[in-house]
Motif scaffolding. Structure first.
Motif, PDB file in Angstrom:
ATOM      1  N   VAL A 142      24.619   9.042 -19.380  1.00  0.00           N
ATOM      2  CA  VAL A 142      24.280   7.643 -19.115  1.00  0.00           C
ATOM      3  C   VAL A 142      22.782   7.552 -18.868  1.00  0.00           C
ATOM      4  O   VAL A 142      22.249   8.202 -17.962  1.00  0.00           O
ATOM      5  N   VAL A 143      22.098   6.763 -19.687  1.00  0.00           N
ATOM      6  CA  VAL A 143      20.660   6.544 -19.536  1.00  0.00           C
ATOM      7  C   VAL A 143      20.445   5.102 -19.094  1.00  0.00           C
ATOM      8  O   VAL A 143      20.947   4.172 -19.728  1.00  0.00           O
ATOM      9  N   ILE A 144      19.714   4.927 -17.998  1.00  0.00           N
ATOM     10  CA  ILE A 144      19.406   3.594 -17.482  1.00  0.00           C
ATOM     11  C   ILE A 144      17.889   3.430 -17.464  1.00  0.00           C
ATOM     12  O   ILE A 144      17.184   4.224 -16.840  1.00  0.00           O
ATOM     13  N   VAL A 145      17.392   2.422 -18.162  1.00  0.00           N
ATOM     14  CA  VAL A 145      15.952   2.159 -18.207  1.00  0.00           C
ATOM     15  C   VAL A 145      15.692   0.816 -17.536  1.00  0.00           C
ATOM     16  O   VAL A 145      16.027  -0.236 -18.074  1.00  0.00           O
ATOM     17  N   PHE A 146      15.108   0.862 -16.353  1.00  0.00           N
ATOM     18  CA  PHE A 146      14.782  -0.356 -15.619  1.00  0.00           C
ATOM     19  C   PHE A 146      13.463  -0.949 -16.102  1.00  0.00           C
ATOM     20  O   PHE A 146      13.328  -2.152 -16.274  1.00  0.00           O
ATOM     21  N   SER A 191      16.439   6.598 -15.500  1.00  0.00           N
ATOM     22  CA  SER A 191      17.167   7.801 -15.092  1.00  0.00           C
ATOM     23  C   SER A 191      18.165   8.204 -16.169  1.00  0.00           C
ATOM     24  O   SER A 191      18.614   7.385 -16.971  1.00  0.00           O
ATOM     25  N   LEU A 192      18.490   9.476 -16.169  1.00  0.00           N
ATOM     26  CA  LEU A 192      19.524  10.042 -17.032  1.00  0.00           C
ATOM     27  C   LEU A 192      20.487  10.821 -16.159  1.00  0.00           C
ATOM     28  O   LEU A 192      20.067  11.646 -15.343  1.00  0.00           O
ATOM     29  N   MET A 224      20.432  15.280 -13.375  1.00  0.00           N
ATOM     30  CA  MET A 224      19.621  14.072 -13.499  1.00  0.00           C
ATOM     31  C   MET A 224      18.196  14.384 -13.928  1.00  0.00           C
ATOM     32  O   MET A 224      17.596  15.365 -13.491  1.00  0.00           O
ATOM     33  N   ALA A 225      17.672  13.529 -14.801  1.00  0.00           N
ATOM     34  CA  ALA A 225      16.241  13.498 -15.095  1.00  0.00           C
ATOM     35  C   ALA A 225      15.790  12.071 -14.838  1.00  0.00           C
ATOM     36  O   ALA A 225      16.557  11.125 -15.051  1.00  0.00           O
ATOM     37  N   LEU A 226      14.559  11.900 -14.375  1.00  0.00           N
ATOM     38  CA  LEU A 226      14.117  10.562 -13.994  1.00  0.00           C
ATOM     39  C   LEU A 226      12.609  10.427 -14.113  1.00  0.00           C
ATOM     40  O   LEU A 226      11.878  11.415 -14.111  1.00  0.00           O
TER      41      LEU A 226
END
Length: 249
Positions: free
Chosen positions: A98-102, A149-150, A125-127
């Motif tokens: 799951v990749v979240i790009v704010f 975040s990933l 996690m990578a961020l």
């Protein structure tokens, strides 16, 4: 109920900076981990729902109900006096990353980090984020804000994402997270939550590895929820978890 305790007062500089000199002691604050993991689980379910909707076939009822009546299409074409049925594509697979790009602002979010999950319930996690040292809120406790975040499952597999030459084709930190999400995904699907969809080149690249990127517009989620998720804390030493609640609000 209990009386509200007074907020901790600032100590001297040496106390508040303890542990900062050792980057290997960095860790997260578990309640925030749980919140992000729960949200990621919801995104995983939503991604499968989006893909199911994209891949279903709808047709007027003839001889078989297939996988059931499609109520939306039946009501939309009510004037025809027909039932519409749906056939769902089987074997869509699970969501492994799951990749979240704010926010993709490089200058605002310069801090890049890779963390490994500490147990089977956490993903690696990578961020990229604001630098923790910009907001020191307690002794060895810093506040930061995610740019992106990933999370990838299961834990314990991720190498250093930000120096991996395999992702050099990425044009931004967000694309590097997405490429890493595809690379480390042990299932067929990668959920990508962002303001805009990924480049077609990245979709094609993922397809060559048998993976599919499922894009979900971040605007579909509550701004209040996203605002809360974006804020996290970096602790310098696991022992800081015992006192962190006195400084985190």
């Amino acid at each position: 109920l209990r009386a509200m305790a007074g907020r901790r007062k600032l100590g001297d500089a040496d106390e508040w900076l303890q542990g900062f000199e050792n980057p290997f002691s960095q860790c997260s604050y578990p309640p925030e981990d749980l919140a992000l993991e729960a949200f990621s689980s919801y995104v995983q379910k939503k991604a499968k729902g989006v893909l199911s909707e994209e891949n279903k076939r709808v047709e007027p009822f003839a001889t078989s109900l297939l996988d059931g009546i499609d109520m939306r299409e039946t009501i939309r074409n009510w004037h025809e006096g027909k039932l519409y049925v749906q056939e769902l594509r089987k074997g869509l697979g699970g969501v492994g990353s799951v990749v979240i790009v704010f926010d993709e602002d490089r200058e605002r979010y310069p801090w890049e980090m890779t963390w490994l999950g500490e147990n089977d319930e956490e993903g690696d996690m990578a961020l990229f984020a604001t630098h923790p040292l910009q907001q020191i809120v307690g002794p060895g406790i810093c506040r930061a804000e995610y740019g992106g975040s990933l999370l990838s499952y299961p834990p314990g597999r991720m190498s250093e994402v930000w120096t991996d030459e395999a992702f050099e084709a990425a044009r931004s930190p967000a694309e590097r997270l997405l490429m890493a999400g595809v690379d480390y995904c042990e299932h067929k699907l990668v959920a990508y939550l962002a303001k805009k969809p990924p480049r077609q080149e990245l979709k094609s690249w993922a397809g060559r590895y048998g993976k599919k990127i499922v894009y979900i517009p971040i605007g579909q989620f509550s701004p209040d929820t996203l605002k809360k998720l974006r804020v996290f804390h970096v602790l310098f030493g696991k022992e800081k978890r015992e006192i962190a609640r006195d400084y985190i609000w």
